[in-house]
Design an enzyme around this catalytic site. Structure first.
Site, PDB file in Angstrom:
ATOM      1  CB  SER A  37      42.782 -37.528   7.436  1.00 54.27           C
ATOM      2  OG  SER A  37      41.430 -37.641   7.807  1.00 54.27           O
ATOM      3  CG  ASP A  80      42.302 -35.212  15.010  1.00 58.65           C
ATOM      4  OD1 ASP A  80      41.102 -34.997  14.750  1.00 58.65           O
ATOM      5  OD2 ASP A  80      43.040 -35.885  14.273  1.00 58.65           O
ATOM      6  CG  HIS A  91      42.030 -33.950  11.247  1.00 58.61           C
ATOM      7  ND1 HIS A  91      42.295 -35.199  11.775  1.00 58.61           N
ATOM      8  CD2 HIS A  91      41.747 -34.176   9.930  1.00 58.61           C
ATOM      9  CE1 HIS A  91      42.172 -36.123  10.839  1.00 58.61           C
ATOM     10  NE2 HIS A  91      41.848 -35.534   9.707  1.00 58.61           N
TER      11      HIS A  91
END
Length: 737
Positions: A598, A680, A712
């Site tokens: 991320s 995601d 994610h």
């Protein structure tokens, strides 16, 4: 024009030498990364696992395996415990336990109970029957502590289990699954949520679902944001809260016709994607229900964080229309909790609209006169959860502080007293005498349920499900350190020696983990995704820091990353490398591998254009282009807050461009493994593809791993094993001496 007399081949060789020195390419002795035979994502790659065919039950499995360094197989085999829920009379705590079948890639989640009364058995016992594929969850108690309600079955309906006889009865048979459930204190009312087309009943929604499945056209049409959220496209259904009366006959409960509280409102309650029953609450005498919802009716939901608490009056099975009690605040209000036998509702609130990582404060709302007061304005911590003591004189809250999720007592004057301060703690559940159970984990063990005694200020471990795993799996003991980072601020970090490290060992490779968020933390708790023990057991030292922007060190420190993604945090990374090399001389600074997800993936891509101090990199669901991310992500409030607005704003555009990894992709030179999930929607797959394309086009050793059905996070246990194999293969190759 006069030509140079220097031979062209010599000039070319000199230029090549200069380029190699400037770029810092891998040493000539290092071979290009040799990929194994590529596999389709749906092929079973577990056949060459050294533990193939071993017993499924952990006790048998670990008796056969014996002592060994902790590995990814241990990670997915670990029993996962849900939060404990204490019976109203304090006699027992109930919780869920999930186990996984390695050979079949199937799990089972059942309910277990641990007695708490003195003289009772010290062992937890199963409450619901075991079956592979079972998914029993969301337990809550009847007022007499004799029945546990829960959601279960393939169709996720409401069940009850008698605590004494273990008799199970199915209460509902709706055509739709129930998502969230909560019981009222006196067992007169039950709240639950279902995915409903706004304005349609349960049966009408089911009919529309069946009609959709029967038709050949597959298309969605949108007029506003959101169009998708986290990992799900919005196809029209919404999570709506329902209330229904409970009645009992011959020990078996039944429901009245449930009532949809928000009817034709195009919104979700609980809120997506993470909300659950913590966003709901019943008053102590069952006459009022409160819930949290977001204003999804407007496209502004994508760039605002306005959540409000609504209350519903309950009178003889009749329910009033919901009324907002926090509408004056345009930021977040959530997690209402009614004071036992009192007029107050405690809840969490933020002040800055559009800022998801703003400080969460504890507020009190007076149901009598509508007044409110904030208790924790002066306490520089962001509160994670809130609950009342049984006598209503104080609150029990959780908050992250210096890489530990702690439990505190908060009195009604705002005085904070620490109670449980080590490791990662969550989900306090109160007993009548003021003690409470809670879940605790650390970097050395998964979630375990404890009992806190306020009189002695001590805790007792109640569950031991992973004892076999912990007894045979070798792990490293984390050490914390502090160093001077950007602006001279003190920065916290963790260091783990390799498993089986011996004094005098040198030339150690390093796994340098970078957390996401970016307002996150490497706290002392267990992770099923980024577990540092995996790398320590792989023969590596492990380093992790909480750079500027991390949580748990005061709100100013958290806020400091705004419009500065690659400024202070990147300086912290470089300063931490200097600190590690100076203070841990056994590590080899030429063998450091950077791994992040991320925002941590953003940092990986930023590193790969601004420093050559990392031997190789791993980017999981990372950002490639900051400006394009704004147009592709779903929760626009993330980039709009952190960059200072939309890219249409010239001032904000400066930061979108200044902190854009793609603009330095022409300088990339470090080998990089790219991993991305196809579902995601926070950082879409286009960023993983763009990162991989740039690496390939520059002829940099690189590899792409794509999980089409993961979001994610990688959640499927079989995919978790695949993920770790790919990562460790990459890390081992590039970290080789």
């Amino acid at each position: 024009m006069q030509r140079s007399s220097t031979p062209s081949w010599l000039l070319a060789a000199a230029l090549l030498l200069v380029a190699l020195l400037l770029v810092g390419l891998p040493a000539a002795s290092a071979k290009p990364y040799q990929a194994r035979t590529l596999m389709r994502f749906d092929e079973d790659k577990r056949g060459d696992n050294p533990y193939e065919g071993q017993p499924t039950q952990n006790a048998e499995y670990y008796a056969d395996v014996g002592a060994h360094p902790f590995n990814a197989s241990d990670l997915v085999r670990a029993d996962r415990l849900g939060d404990g829920v204490v019976a109203p009379d304090g006699s027992a705590v109930v919780f869920s336990r999930r186990v996984w079948n390695y050979e079949r890639n199937v799990s089972s989640t059942t309910l277990w109970m641990r007695a708490l009364s003195s003289g009772s058995s010290s062992a937890a016992v199963p409450l619901t029957p075991f079956a592979w594929g079972a998914s029993d969850n969301s337990p809550c108690w009847s007022k007499d502590s004799g029945v546990v309600f829960y959601l279960g079955g393939d169709d996720q309906q409401l069940y009850q289990v008698n605590v004494g006889s273990l008799a199970v009865n199915k209460i509902t048979s709706f055509p739709l699954a129930i998502d969230t459930m909560l019981c009222s204190p006196h067992t007169t009312t039950i709240a639950f949520s279902m995915k409903i087309y706004p304005g349609l009943s349960i049966d009408e929604t089911n009919e529309r679902n069946e009609a959709w499945q029967a038709q050949s056209t597959r298309a969605y049409t949108f007029d506003k944001l959101y169009v998708r959220h986290w990992d799900t496209w919005f196809e029209g259904r919404r999570n709506h809260p329902f209330l229904a009366s409970l009645s009992k006959s011959n020990g078996v409960y039944s429901l009245s016709t449930p009532v949809d509280l928000i009817k034709d409102v195009d919104a979700d309650a609980p809120t997506l994607p993470y909300g659950g029953s913590e966003e709901w609450s019943f008053s102590s005498n069952d006459d009022e229900f409160s819930f949290t919802r977001r204003y999804d009716e407007s496209p502004a939901v994508a760039w605002q964080t306005n959540l409000d608490i609504f209350t519903v009056q309950i009178t003889n099975g009749q329910y009033s229309d919901p009324s907002p009690i926090t509408a004056a605040n345009r930021a977040t209000d959530t997690q209402p909790q009614y004071q036992p036998d009192g007029l107050l509702i405690a809840y969490l609130t933020t002040k800055i609209p559009g800022y998801e990582a703003d400080k969460y404060r504890v507020a009190l709302y007076n149901r009598g006169d509508g007044s409110r007061v904030i208790l924790t304005e002066e306490w520089d911590r962001s509160v994670g959860s809130v609950d009342w003591s049984p006598d209503g004189s104080r609150l029990i809250v959780t908050a992250l502080e210096s890489a530990r999720n702690k439990i505190f007592s908060l009195d009604l004057k705002g005085v904070v007293t620490p109670l449980v301060v080590e490791h990662g703690n969550a989900a306090p559940s109160m007993l009548p005498d003021g003690s409470f159970t809670y879940s605790q984990s650390s970097m050395n063990y998964p979630s375990t349920i404890f009992l806190y005694n306020p009189k002695s200020n001590t805790s007792t471990q109640l569950t031991h499900f992973n004892a076999d795993l912990l007894a045979t799996s070798k792990m490293s003991q984390p050490q914390e350190f502090w160093f001077s980072g950007a602006k001279g601020d003190r920065i916290h970090g963790w260091f783990l020696y390799p498993v089986d490290y011996q004094q005098g060992d040198t030339n150690l490779p390093v796994a340098y983990l970078i957390h996401g968020g970016p307002q996150g933390s490497w706290s002392d708790d267990w992770s099923y995704r980024w577990n540092p023990q995996i790398y320590a057991a792989n023969g590596m030292a492990v380093a992790m820091i909480d750079f500027h922007g991390s949580e748990g060190y005061g709100q100013e420190f958290t806020d400091s990353i705004r419009q500065d993604y690659g400024g202070k945090p990147f300086t912290d990374v470089l300063d931490s490398l200097d600190f590690l090399i100076a203070n841990y001389p056994m590590i080899n600074e030429q063998r450091i591998i950077g791994l992040g997800a991320s925002y941590g993936g953003w940092m990986v891509n930023w590193i790969n254009g601004h420093t050559t101090r990392f031997r190789a990199l791993v980017c999981h669901d990372g950002i490639y282009d900051q400006r394009i991310l704004w147009a592709e992500t779903e929760e626009l409030f993330f980039p709009e807050h952190d960059m200072g607005g939309t890219p249409f704003n010239k001032t904000a555009l400066r930061y979108y461009e200044q902190w854009n990894p793609s603009l330095s992709a022409g300088l990339w030179q470090t080998p990089e493994l790219v991993i991305h999930g196809g579902k995601d929607f926070r950082i879409p797959i286009t960023h993983g593809l763009a990162t991989f394309t740039s690496l390939q086009r520059r002829n940099i050793p690189s590899r792409l791993v794509f999980f089409p059905f993961e979001n994610h996070w990688v959640l499927n246990p079989a995919n978790t094993l695949y993920w770790h194999r790919e990562v460790l293969d990459w890390v081992n190759y590039w970290a080789a001496a």
